[in-house]
Design a protein around this motif. Structure first.
Motif, PDB file in Angstrom:
ATOM      1  N   LEU A 108     -13.835  13.601 -13.005  1.00 57.86           N
ATOM      2  CA  LEU A 108     -12.663  13.625 -13.660  1.00 57.86           C
ATOM      3  C   LEU A 108     -11.619  14.641 -13.058  1.00 57.86           C
ATOM      4  CD1 LEU A 108     -11.446  12.623 -16.520  1.00 57.86           C
ATOM      5  CD2 LEU A 108     -12.113  14.660 -17.501  1.00 57.86           C
ATOM      6  N   MET A 109     -10.483  14.053 -13.028  1.00 56.19           N
ATOM      7  CA  MET A 109      -9.282  14.692 -12.208  1.00 56.19           C
ATOM      8  C   MET A 109      -8.008  14.425 -12.644  1.00 56.19           C
ATOM      9  SD  MET A 109      -9.690  12.504  -8.620  1.00 56.19           S
ATOM     10  CE  MET A 109     -10.481  10.867  -8.722  1.00 56.19           C
ATOM     11  N   THR A 110      -7.140  15.244 -12.435  1.00 55.29           N
ATOM     12  CA  THR A 110      -5.855  14.776 -12.700  1.00 55.29           C
ATOM     13  C   THR A 110      -5.306  13.685 -12.047  1.00 55.29           C
ATOM     14  OG1 THR A 110      -4.902  16.314 -10.923  1.00 55.29           O
ATOM     15  CG2 THR A 110      -5.393  17.341 -13.136  1.00 55.29           C
ATOM     16  N   HIS A 111      -4.279  12.970 -12.778  1.00 59.01           N
ATOM     17  CA  HIS A 111      -3.642  11.948 -12.103  1.00 59.01           C
ATOM     18  C   HIS A 111      -2.141  12.377 -11.472  1.00 59.01           C
ATOM     19  CE1 HIS A 111      -0.679   8.385 -12.459  1.00 59.01           C
ATOM     20  NE2 HIS A 111      -1.732   7.608 -11.934  1.00 59.01           N
ATOM     21  N   LEU A 112      -1.971  11.770  -9.909  1.00 59.06           N
ATOM     22  CA  LEU A 112      -1.009  11.755  -9.329  1.00 59.06           C
ATOM     23  C   LEU A 112      -0.017  10.824  -9.304  1.00 59.06           C
ATOM     24  CD1 LEU A 112      -2.639  13.354  -6.033  1.00 59.06           C
ATOM     25  CD2 LEU A 112      -1.361  14.663  -7.812  1.00 59.06           C
ATOM     26  N   ALA A 113       1.129  11.151  -9.291  1.00 56.59           N
ATOM     27  CA  ALA A 113       2.298   9.997  -9.291  1.00 56.59           C
ATOM     28  C   ALA A 113       2.489   9.605  -8.002  1.00 56.59           C
ATOM     29  CB  ALA A 113       3.599  10.775  -9.663  1.00 56.59           C
ATOM     30  N   GLY A 114       2.956   8.156  -7.987  1.00 56.71           N
ATOM     31  CA  GLY A 114       3.149   7.711  -6.772  1.00 56.71           C
ATOM     32  C   GLY A 114       2.184   6.267  -6.712  1.00 56.71           C
ATOM     33  N   ARG A 115       2.390   5.464  -5.646  1.00 57.62           N
ATOM     34  CA  ARG A 115       1.758   4.391  -5.373  1.00 57.62           C
ATOM     35  C   ARG A 115       1.346   4.166  -3.958  1.00 57.62           C
ATOM     36  NH1 ARG A 115       4.915   0.192  -3.696  1.00 57.62           N
ATOM     37  NH2 ARG A 115       7.235   0.365  -3.753  1.00 57.62           N
ATOM     38  N   THR A 116       0.289   3.343  -3.767  1.00 56.49           N
ATOM     39  CA  THR A 116      -0.074   2.975  -2.298  1.00 56.49           C
ATOM     40  C   THR A 116       0.967   1.908  -1.999  1.00 56.49           C
ATOM     41  OG1 THR A 116      -1.569   1.457  -3.018  1.00 56.49           O
ATOM     42  CG2 THR A 116      -2.372   3.620  -2.699  1.00 56.49           C
ATOM     43  N   VAL A 117       1.345   2.046  -0.490  1.00 55.18           N
ATOM     44  CA  VAL A 117       2.398   0.991  -0.119  1.00 55.18           C
ATOM     45  C   VAL A 117       1.461   0.613   1.154  1.00 55.18           C
ATOM     46  CG1 VAL A 117       4.412   0.617   1.092  1.00 55.18           C
ATOM     47  CG2 VAL A 117       4.283   2.433  -0.852  1.00 55.18           C
ATOM     48  N   LEU A 118       1.298  -0.644   1.261  1.00 57.89           N
ATOM     49  CA  LEU A 118       0.369  -1.476   2.247  1.00 57.89           C
ATOM     50  C   LEU A 118       1.333  -2.565   3.335  1.00 57.89           C
ATOM     51  CD1 LEU A 118      -2.870  -1.886   0.590  1.00 57.89           C
ATOM     52  CD2 LEU A 118      -2.039   0.016   2.005  1.00 57.89           C
ATOM     53  N   ASP A 119       2.538  -2.764   2.774  1.00 55.73           N
ATOM     54  CA  ASP A 119       3.406  -3.650   3.282  1.00 55.73           C
ATOM     55  C   ASP A 119       3.833  -3.189   4.771  1.00 55.73           C
ATOM     56  OD1 ASP A 119       3.382  -4.847   0.769  1.00 55.73           O
ATOM     57  OD2 ASP A 119       5.267  -4.062   0.174  1.00 55.73           O
ATOM     58  N   ASP A 120       4.166  -4.518   5.491  1.00 50.90           N
ATOM     59  CA  ASP A 120       4.597  -4.276   6.716  1.00 50.90           C
ATOM     60  C   ASP A 120       6.009  -3.631   6.745  1.00 50.90           C
ATOM     61  OD1 ASP A 120       2.774  -5.305   8.331  1.00 50.90           O
ATOM     62  OD2 ASP A 120       3.189  -7.283   8.277  1.00 50.90           O
ATOM     63  N   GLU A 121       6.867  -3.994   5.679  1.00 43.77           N
ATOM     64  CA  GLU A 121       8.168  -3.413   5.493  1.00 43.77           C
ATOM     65  C   GLU A 121       8.073  -2.031   5.622  1.00 43.77           C
ATOM     66  OE1 GLU A 121      12.249  -3.731   2.722  1.00 43.77           O
ATOM     67  OE2 GLU A 121      10.088  -4.473   2.229  1.00 43.77           O
ATOM     68  N   ALA A 122       9.021  -1.461   6.580  1.00 51.51           N
ATOM     69  CA  ALA A 122       9.366   0.004   6.795  1.00 51.51           C
ATOM     70  C   ALA A 122       8.022   0.818   7.294  1.00 51.51           C
ATOM     71  CB  ALA A 122      10.025   0.730   5.316  1.00 51.51           C
ATOM     72  N   VAL A 123       7.191   0.139   7.626  1.00 47.82           N
ATOM     73  CA  VAL A 123       5.974   0.975   8.186  1.00 47.82           C
ATOM     74  C   VAL A 123       6.437   1.945   9.165  1.00 47.82           C
ATOM     75  CG1 VAL A 123       5.456  -0.735  10.017  1.00 47.82           C
ATOM     76  CG2 VAL A 123       3.629   0.722   9.256  1.00 47.82           C
ATOM     77  N   GLU A 124       7.549   1.729   9.929  1.00 47.97           N
ATOM     78  CA  GLU A 124       7.892   2.979  11.190  1.00 47.97           C
ATOM     79  C   GLU A 124       8.435   4.171  10.167  1.00 47.97           C
ATOM     80  OE1 GLU A 124      11.511   0.497   9.691  1.00 47.97           O
ATOM     81  OE2 GLU A 124       9.340   0.091  10.188  1.00 47.97           O
ATOM     82  N   LYS A 125       8.834   3.936   8.958  1.00 51.26           N
ATOM     83  CA  LYS A 125       9.196   5.159   8.252  1.00 51.26           C
ATOM     84  C   LYS A 125       7.955   6.013   7.655  1.00 51.26           C
ATOM     85  CE  LYS A 125      13.685   4.219   8.541  1.00 51.26           C
ATOM     86  NZ  LYS A 125      14.527   4.889   9.378  1.00 51.26           N
ATOM     87  N   ARG A 126       6.986   5.331   7.419  1.00 53.06           N
ATOM     88  CA  ARG A 126       5.923   5.869   6.599  1.00 53.06           C
ATOM     89  C   ARG A 126       4.931   6.474   7.656  1.00 53.06           C
ATOM     90  NH1 ARG A 126       5.971   0.770   4.224  1.00 53.06           N
ATOM     91  NH2 ARG A 126       3.984   0.238   5.023  1.00 53.06           N
ATOM     92  N   VAL A 127       4.835   5.894   8.909  1.00 50.96           N
ATOM     93  CA  VAL A 127       3.775   6.390   9.949  1.00 50.96           C
ATOM     94  C   VAL A 127       4.038   7.946  10.258  1.00 50.96           C
ATOM     95  CG1 VAL A 127       3.186   6.420  12.361  1.00 50.96           C
ATOM     96  CG2 VAL A 127       3.092   4.237  10.877  1.00 50.96           C
ATOM     97  N   PRO A 128       5.335   8.317  10.604  1.00 51.48           N
ATOM     98  CA  PRO A 128       5.643   9.828  10.831  1.00 51.48           C
ATOM     99  C   PRO A 128       5.193  10.545   9.564  1.00 51.48           C
ATOM    100  CG  PRO A 128       7.412   8.572  11.499  1.00 51.48           C
ATOM    101  CD  PRO A 128       6.606   7.382  10.764  1.00 51.48           C
ATOM    102  N   LEU A 129       5.457   9.997   8.411  1.00 52.53           N
ATOM    103  CA  LEU A 129       4.902  10.916   7.096  1.00 52.53           C
ATOM    104  C   LEU A 129       3.541  11.004   7.203  1.00 52.53           C
ATOM    105  CD1 LEU A 129       7.343   9.348   4.548  1.00 52.53           C
ATOM    106  CD2 LEU A 129       7.839  11.211   5.708  1.00 52.53           C
TER     107      LEU A 129
END
Length: 317
Positions: A108-129
């Motif tokens: 049992l753990m706390t919940h984190l905000a946000g969502r997974t993003v698996l789309d091709d769109e803007a992958v170049e922005k996410r890879v450095p993150l």
């Protein structure tokens, strides 16, 4: 969507166990299945407070999973070590690794905000993150090291995809017949990939994206940074094409990460992880299709894996 029954999907003993770890006066008013995982059942629980407020918890349950006790012990240990480090990981509430209090081993753990993003769109922005986040994880020096990393793939268990470059794959298999290169140990997530990273994607566009959480620490271990990098690289290659798998190691170094000194040592870890996927293309690709990437059929993912391993051998071999 939340189930109509406030405790739908919660087994009786598990519900009683969760209730024992709520604050005074709190109660569960919603239960929602979370999708995307391979080995564990995940449920988001809505917990109402007496003052009218509410919060979320996440219940992770291992049903008929081999080595569940070890995985949950590793995850509980990792979450404890990560508290206060700045790495956005869930907070540990309680763990029942041997199913002493519920129907199955659970955490049992706390919940984190946000969502997974698996789309091709803007992958170049996410890879450095992704790369910067992994560098931050590897920079941690826990008081107690987690257990040593584990790999299960061997030269004899690799499944060469139909249509793959037979010579390149045979050479790749030969790479992992040899001993693992020496390495300087690091704190590893060991399953770091886009499906285990949560993003805040603002309406203004991908330029403002930020990571809000890293989840699934059940394989946390001590080992070479190259192994975490290799795992994320393979996932990126299968999700977005082989070029993105090749790009991730560069992004990791650009973010300040340090990899093995020689191309041969780097190749060993990259190939080892790529070949490991040959044994589980179906289970790996199914959650991606469920998340909306319906074009990623088992055959498409096999073709990308075949091309990625071949490109590794041509580039670094």
């Amino acid at each position: 969507m939340t189930d109509h029954d406030e405790t739908a999907g919660l087994r009786p003993r598990a519900l009683a166990w969760v209730n024992r770890h709520l604050e005074a006066g709190e109660r569960i008013v919603g239960s929602e299945a979370l999708h995307g995982g391979i080995t564990a059942e995940m449920r988001r629980l809505t917990v109402a407070a007496p003052d009218g407020g509410s919060r979320y918890l996440v219940l992770r349950t291992f049903v008929d999973v081999e080595h569940a006790e070890d995985s949950l012990d590793r995850e509980a240990g990792a979450l404890t070590q990560l508290a206060g480090t700045g790495v956005p990981a869930p907070g540990l509430v309680a763990v029942d690794p041997t199913a002493a209090h519920g129907e199955y081993p659970s955490l049992l753990m706390t919940h984190l905000a946000g969502r997974t993003v698996l789309d091709d769109e803007a992958v170049e922005k996410r890879v450095p993150l992704l790369a910067r986040q992994l560098v931050a994880i590897h920079a941690l020096r826990p008081v107690e090291r987690p257990g040593r990393y584990v790999t299960s793939t061997t030269a004899d268990t690799v499944v060469t995809p139909e249509g793959a470059d037979a010579a390149a794959w045979a050479a790749a298999v030969d790479v992992i017949r040899g001993p693992a290169p020496p390495y300087e140990g690091r704190f590893l997530h060991r399953d770091f990939h886009p499906g285990n990273v949560l993003f805040d994607m603002p309406p203004s566009g991908p330029a403002g994206a930020r990571i809000t959480g890293v989840v699934d620490w059940a394989a946390a271990s001590w080992g070479p940074a190259d192994l975490d990098v290799a795992h994320c690289s393979t996932n990126l290659a299968l999700l977005h094409g082989p070029a993105w798998g090749m790009r991730f190691a560069e992004a990791y170094e650009e973010a300040g990460g340090v990899l093995a000194a020689t191309s041969g040592e780097r190749l060993y870890w990259l190939v080892r992880d790529g070949l490991a996927f040959s044994e589980e293309v179906g289970p790996v690709s199914r959650p991606w299709r469920e998340a909306g990437r319906t074009e990623l059929t088992t055959r498409v993912v096999e073709e990308r894996l075949a091309a990625y391993v071949t490109e590794l051998m041509e580039t670094l071999g």
